[in-house]
Design a protein around this motif. Structure first.
Motif, mmCIF file in Angstrom:
data_model
loop_
_atom_site.group_PDB
_atom_site.id
_atom_site.type_symbol
_atom_site.label_atom_id
_atom_site.label_comp_id
_atom_site.label_asym_id
_atom_site.label_seq_id
_atom_site.Cartn_x
_atom_site.Cartn_y
_atom_site.Cartn_z
ATOM 1 N N GLU A 190 0.605 -1.103 0.315
ATOM 2 C CA GLU A 190 -0.195 0.326 -0.162
ATOM 3 C C GLU A 190 0.704 1.165 -0.276
ATOM 4 O OE1 GLU A 190 -0.387 -2.541 1.634
ATOM 5 O OE2 GLU A 190 -2.107 -3.272 1.850
ATOM 6 N N GLU A 191 1.619 1.139 0.860
ATOM 7 C CA GLU A 191 2.779 2.713 0.859
ATOM 8 C C GLU A 191 3.435 2.691 -0.372
ATOM 9 O OE1 GLU A 191 4.756 2.243 5.719
ATOM 10 O OE2 GLU A 191 5.131 1.091 4.006
ATOM 11 N N ALA A 192 3.737 1.343 -1.089
ATOM 12 C CA ALA A 192 5.005 1.465 -2.825
ATOM 13 C C ALA A 192 3.730 2.436 -3.849
ATOM 14 C CB ALA A 192 5.297 -0.164 -2.930
ATOM 15 N N ALA A 193 2.437 1.860 -3.350
ATOM 16 C CA ALA A 193 1.065 1.971 -4.191
ATOM 17 C C ALA A 193 1.514 3.465 -4.244
ATOM 18 C CB ALA A 193 -0.461 1.163 -4.331
ATOM 19 N N VAL A 194 1.183 4.122 -3.002
ATOM 20 C CA VAL A 194 1.073 5.444 -2.848
ATOM 21 C C VAL A 194 2.096 6.755 -3.472
ATOM 22 C CG1 VAL A 194 0.896 7.357 -0.487
ATOM 23 C CG2 VAL A 194 -0.592 5.637 -1.205
ATOM 24 N N ARG A 195 3.275 5.963 -2.718
ATOM 25 C CA ARG A 195 4.567 6.851 -3.482
ATOM 26 C C ARG A 195 5.161 7.106 -5.083
ATOM 27 N NH1 ARG A 195 8.707 4.540 -5.093
ATOM 28 N NH2 ARG A 195 8.253 2.109 -4.027
ATOM 29 N N GLU A 196 4.701 5.695 -5.214
ATOM 30 C CA GLU A 196 4.977 5.283 -6.891
ATOM 31 C C GLU A 196 3.063 6.661 -7.198
ATOM 32 O OE1 GLU A 196 6.971 4.169 -8.820
ATOM 33 O OE2 GLU A 196 8.028 2.871 -7.401
ATOM 34 N N THR A 197 2.373 6.325 -7.185
ATOM 35 C CA THR A 197 1.487 7.020 -7.858
ATOM 36 C C THR A 197 1.795 8.782 -8.025
ATOM 37 O OG1 THR A 197 0.043 5.399 -7.072
ATOM 38 C CG2 THR A 197 -0.707 7.676 -7.612
ATOM 39 N N LYS A 198 2.550 8.864 -6.839
ATOM 40 C CA LYS A 198 3.503 10.276 -6.785
ATOM 41 C C LYS A 198 4.313 10.714 -7.697
ATOM 42 C CE LYS A 198 3.610 14.357 -4.051
ATOM 43 N NZ LYS A 198 2.900 15.056 -4.456
ATOM 44 N N GLU A 199 5.312 9.595 -7.048
ATOM 45 C CA GLU A 199 6.616 9.761 -8.146
ATOM 46 C C GLU A 199 6.018 9.905 -9.690
ATOM 47 O OE1 GLU A 199 8.984 6.577 -7.371
ATOM 48 O OE2 GLU A 199 9.334 6.486 -5.303
ATOM 49 N N ALA B 218 -7.373 3.025 -0.183
ATOM 50 C CA ALA B 218 -8.563 2.756 0.774
ATOM 51 C C ALA B 218 -8.694 1.117 0.721
ATOM 52 C CB ALA B 218 -9.170 3.180 -0.303
ATOM 53 N N ALA B 219 -8.011 -0.314 0.081
ATOM 54 C CA ALA B 219 -9.098 -1.449 0.150
ATOM 55 C C ALA B 219 -7.252 -2.418 -1.138
ATOM 56 C CB ALA B 219 -9.854 -1.890 -0.670
ATOM 57 N N SER B 220 -7.330 -3.548 -0.181
ATOM 58 C CA SER B 220 -6.902 -4.069 -0.877
ATOM 59 C C SER B 220 -7.126 -4.642 -1.914
ATOM 60 C CB SER B 220 -5.284 -4.779 -0.921
ATOM 61 O OG SER B 220 -4.952 -6.132 -0.684
ATOM 62 N N LEU B 221 -7.046 -5.355 -3.458
ATOM 63 C CA LEU B 221 -8.316 -5.501 -4.419
ATOM 64 C C LEU B 221 -7.101 -6.692 -4.239
ATOM 65 C CD1 LEU B 221 -8.595 -2.327 -7.077
ATOM 66 C CD2 LEU B 221 -9.563 -3.696 -5.074
ATOM 67 N N GLY B 222 -5.794 -7.772 -4.302
ATOM 68 C CA GLY B 222 -5.089 -9.055 -4.989
ATOM 69 C C GLY B 222 -4.388 -8.531 -4.727
ATOM 70 N N GLU B 223 -3.733 -10.193 -5.595
ATOM 71 C CA GLU B 223 -2.218 -10.038 -5.719
ATOM 72 C C GLU B 223 -1.855 -11.485 -7.176
ATOM 73 O OE1 GLU B 223 0.539 -10.182 -2.572
ATOM 74 O OE2 GLU B 223 0.185 -8.988 -1.633
ATOM 75 N N ARG B 224 -1.535 -11.041 -7.678
ATOM 76 C CA ARG B 224 -1.487 -12.097 -8.884
ATOM 77 C C ARG B 224 0.158 -11.927 -9.249
ATOM 78 N NH1 ARG B 224 -4.272 -10.302 -14.600
ATOM 79 N NH2 ARG B 224 -2.804 -7.840 -14.590
ATOM 80 N N VAL B 225 0.676 -12.859 -10.230
ATOM 81 C CA VAL B 225 1.854 -13.005 -10.936
ATOM 82 C C VAL B 225 1.464 -12.380 -12.592
ATOM 83 C CG1 VAL B 225 3.840 -14.139 -12.554
ATOM 84 C CG2 VAL B 225 2.686 -14.822 -9.757
ATOM 85 N N HIS B 226 1.443 -11.394 -12.992
ATOM 86 C CA HIS B 226 1.002 -11.098 -14.202
ATOM 87 C C HIS B 226 1.373 -12.097 -15.458
ATOM 88 C CE1 HIS B 226 0.500 -7.316 -17.396
ATOM 89 N NE2 HIS B 226 -0.100 -7.311 -16.446
ATOM 90 N N PRO B 227 0.796 -11.856 -16.133
ATOM 91 C CA PRO B 227 0.132 -12.241 -17.386
ATOM 92 C C PRO B 227 1.244 -11.866 -18.319
ATOM 93 C CG PRO B 227 -1.903 -11.922 -17.691
ATOM 94 C CD PRO B 227 -1.137 -11.877 -16.056
ATOM 95 N N ILE B 228 1.507 -10.858 -18.257
ATOM 96 C CA ILE B 228 2.519 -10.637 -19.187
ATOM 97 C C ILE B 228 3.881 -10.429 -19.547
ATOM 98 C CG2 ILE B 228 2.321 -8.186 -21.244
ATOM 99 C CD1 ILE B 228 0.121 -8.153 -21.100
ATOM 100 N N THR B 229 4.153 -9.736 -18.002
ATOM 101 C CA THR B 229 5.472 -9.577 -17.228
ATOM 102 C C THR B 229 6.377 -10.311 -16.927
ATOM 103 O OG1 THR B 229 4.114 -8.592 -15.126
ATOM 104 C CG2 THR B 229 5.310 -7.227 -17.410
ATOM 105 N N GLY B 230 5.369 -11.320 -16.157
ATOM 106 C CA GLY B 230 5.566 -12.465 -15.137
ATOM 107 C C GLY B 230 6.263 -12.200 -13.977
#
Length: 141
Positions: free
Chosen positions: A55-64, A73-85
């Motif tokens: 969550e902290e990384a998402a906030v920081r990356e959005t600002k950067e 606001a909420a965690s939506l889940g995690e996965r291994v991205h099908p394009i980037t792995g």
């Protein structure tokens, strides 16, 4: 999980945090200066640093990347991205302040606020199902 991908590829030995920012019935996307395969438009995202939560990384990356101040606001889940792995976590974020722009021109070519009906034009391969469900509920067409 230690952040390595299922295939153990050295390129994927870290986690990526993505921010799903909804504001005024639109979701924020960034176009990477350098696409990863078919992946060009995506949510603001980047590497989770040591000692940082997703969550902290998402906030920081959005600002950067976009100059926006957001809060998780909420965690939506995690996965291994099908394009980037890469192992990606998704966090729904609320905008607090700022105007979205390509704040890191070395990484981000442009930003766009996209309606639900426009999403397939930007992300033709579809979204992670929990993210799609969240956007279906949060955005009005």
């Amino acid at each position: 999980m230690n952040g390595t991908s299922l295939n153990g590829d050295a390129q994927t030995e870290f986690r990526i945090a993505g921010a799903v920012v909804v504001h005024e019935d639109r979701v924020l996307l960034v176009r990477r200066r350098i696409a990863e395969g078919r992946l060009s438009w995506q949510f603001p995202a980047g590497k989770v640093e040591l000692g940082e939560s997703c969550e902290e990384a998402a906030v920081r990356e959005t600002k950067e990347e976009t100059g926006l101040d957001v809060i998780p606001a909420a965690s939506l889940g995690e996965r291994v991205h099908p394009i980037t792995g890469r192992h990606v976590s998704y966090t729904a974020c609320e905008m607090v302040a700022g105007t979205a722009h390509a704040a890191d021109p070395d990484e981000v070519a442009e930003v766009a606020w996209v309606t639900l009906s426009e999403l397939p034009q930007y992300v033709p391969y579809g979204l992670f199902e929990p993210v799609q469900r969240y956007l279906d509920a949060a955005l009005r067409t």
